[in-house]
Design a protein around this motif. Structure first.
Motif, short mmCIF file in Angstrom:
data_model
loop_
_atom_site.label_atom_id
_atom_site.label_comp_id
_atom_site.label_asym_id
_atom_site.label_seq_id
_atom_site.Cartn_x
_atom_site.Cartn_y
_atom_site.Cartn_z
N GLN A 65 0.77 -1.19 -0.02
CA GLN A 65 -0.07 0.09 -0.06
C GLN A 65 0.97 1.35 0.08
O GLN A 65 0.64 2.15 -0.74
N THR A 66 1.90 1.25 0.73
CA THR A 66 3.01 2.51 0.70
C THR A 66 3.34 2.68 -0.46
O THR A 66 3.64 3.85 -1.03
N LEU A 67 3.91 1.68 -1.11
CA LEU A 67 4.59 1.78 -2.61
C LEU A 67 3.51 2.38 -3.69
O LEU A 67 3.85 3.09 -4.30
N ASP A 68 2.30 1.51 -3.61
CA ASP A 68 1.10 2.23 -4.44
C ASP A 68 0.93 3.66 -4.03
O ASP A 68 0.62 4.34 -4.99
N ASP A 69 1.03 3.93 -2.59
CA ASP A 69 0.84 5.52 -2.51
C ASP A 69 1.85 6.19 -3.11
O ASP A 69 1.57 7.47 -3.70
N TYR B 62 3.97 10.12 -6.95
CA TYR B 62 4.84 10.23 -8.18
C TYR B 62 4.06 10.94 -9.30
O TYR B 62 4.67 11.87 -9.71
N LEU B 63 2.84 10.20 -9.58
CA LEU B 63 2.29 10.76 -10.75
C LEU B 63 1.67 12.15 -10.58
O LEU B 63 1.40 12.86 -11.75
N GLU B 64 1.37 12.51 -9.40
CA GLU B 64 0.73 13.77 -9.04
C GLU B 64 1.93 14.96 -8.91
O GLU B 64 1.50 16.25 -8.68
N GLY B 65 3.10 14.53 -9.09
CA GLY B 65 4.14 15.45 -8.94
C GLY B 65 4.43 15.82 -7.46
O GLY B 65 5.56 16.53 -7.07
N ARG B 66 4.11 14.76 -6.32
CA ARG B 66 4.40 15.10 -5.12
C ARG B 66 5.79 14.25 -4.60
O ARG B 66 5.77 12.98 -4.02
N TYR B 67 7.09 14.61 -5.51
CA TYR B 67 8.05 13.79 -5.37
C TYR B 67 8.92 13.65 -3.95
O TYR B 67 9.36 12.65 -3.49
N ALA B 68 8.86 14.56 -3.48
CA ALA B 68 9.41 14.79 -1.87
C ALA B 68 8.75 13.92 -1.18
O ALA B 68 9.48 13.21 -0.27
N GLU B 69 7.52 13.53 -1.04
CA GLU B 69 6.53 12.67 -0.36
C GLU B 69 6.80 11.45 -0.74
O GLU B 69 6.84 10.46 0.15
N ALA B 70 7.09 11.02 -2.21
CA ALA B 70 7.19 9.81 -2.64
C ALA B 70 8.65 9.28 -2.52
O ALA B 70 9.14 8.12 -2.47
N LEU B 71 9.67 10.09 -2.50
CA LEU B 71 10.99 9.82 -2.30
C LEU B 71 11.51 8.62 -1.37
O LEU B 71 12.07 7.84 -1.21
N PRO B 72 11.01 9.19 -0.03
CA PRO B 72 11.44 8.11 1.22
C PRO B 72 11.01 6.75 0.69
O PRO B 72 11.62 5.72 1.23
N VAL B 73 9.82 6.53 0.26
CA VAL B 73 9.37 5.10 0.09
C VAL B 73 10.03 4.60 -0.89
O VAL B 73 10.34 3.43 -0.88
N PHE B 74 10.39 5.25 -1.89
CA PHE B 74 11.07 4.75 -3.07
C PHE B 74 12.68 4.18 -2.68
O PHE B 74 13.32 3.11 -2.88
N LEU C 154 11.57 0.98 -10.45
CA LEU C 154 11.88 1.64 -9.36
C LEU C 154 13.06 2.40 -9.40
O LEU C 154 13.03 3.64 -9.03
N ASN C 155 14.21 2.08 -10.20
CA ASN C 155 15.30 2.94 -10.28
C ASN C 155 14.74 4.41 -11.25
O ASN C 155 15.13 5.49 -10.89
#
Length: 206
Positions: A23-27, A32-44, A57-58
């Motif tokens: 679920q976290t990766l899906d979030d 990422y698709l919404e351009g909220r890269y700072a929020e997605a970065l720790p999960v990636f 993933l890379n």
């Protein structure tokens, strides 16, 4: 019976943990698709520790780093994804190279993206925009002049005119005693205009 119950609880816990990770990766993908890269970065980043060879993933990690300002760090992940022929990685890596003024490498990535999307008009329109930006940036760099830093200069007053040069249209500055012979103000200067029909000087003290 008790052993089976304990095993069931453990399996349920593992399944629940995996579900949370998924679920976290899906979030993160949604962010990422919404351009909220700072929020997605720790999960990636966390997911990369588990699956470093995952090409998409890379790509996600590289773009998130790039979009949050870590250009140098982003390169290795985008290059990995590009080498694994992830189409979007070609465009992102090319854009990154352009911002690093590595225009030849950028163009190679743009060519790869173009070949991979030769029938995708929307993708080709995106490529045109990025290429246009890269071209403008390259032109701006090529038109830049070398920067000359002029430091302060300390020299004796009598040597000042040897170091001070005016353009021809500005006239010329000379010691006053070279124009007025036997002039009492030997430490003064005067300005002669370009046509040499006017002079400017002061005869006062100071």
């Amino acid at each position: 019976m008790k052993l089976k119950y304990i095993s069931f609880i453990i399996l349920l816990g593992v399944f629940h943990q995996q579900l949370l990770v998924a679920q976290t990766l899906d979030d993160a993908k949604v962010w990422y698709l919404e351009g909220r890269y700072a929020e997605a970065l720790p999960v990636f980043k966390a997911e990369y520790q588990v699956n470093p060879m995952d090409a998409p993933l890379n790509q996600w990690l590289g773009v998130s780093l790039y979009k949050t300002g870590s250009l140098t760090e982003a390169e290795q992940y985008l290059k990995f994804a590009s080498d694994r022929k992830i189409p979007e990685a070609h465009l992102s890596l090319g854009e990154l190279y352009a911002k690093l003024y590595r225009f030849e490498e950028a163009e190679k990535e743009f060519d790869k993206y173009q070949r991979a999307n030769r029938r995708n008009n929307e993708a080709l329109e995106r490529l045109d925009l990025v290429r246009e930006y890269s071209t403008k940036l390259q032109r701006a760099i090529s038109r830049s002049e070398d920067i000359q830093i002029i430091d302060s200069l300390v020299l004796p007053k009598t040597d000042f005119l040897n170091a001070y040069n005016l353009s021809a249209s500005s006239g010329s500055v000379i010691p006053i005693n070279e124009f007025f012979k036997d002039h009492a103000l030997n430490d003064k200067t005067l300005l002669i205009n370009e046509r040499k029909d006017k002079i400017y000087y002061t005869s006062g003290e100071g």
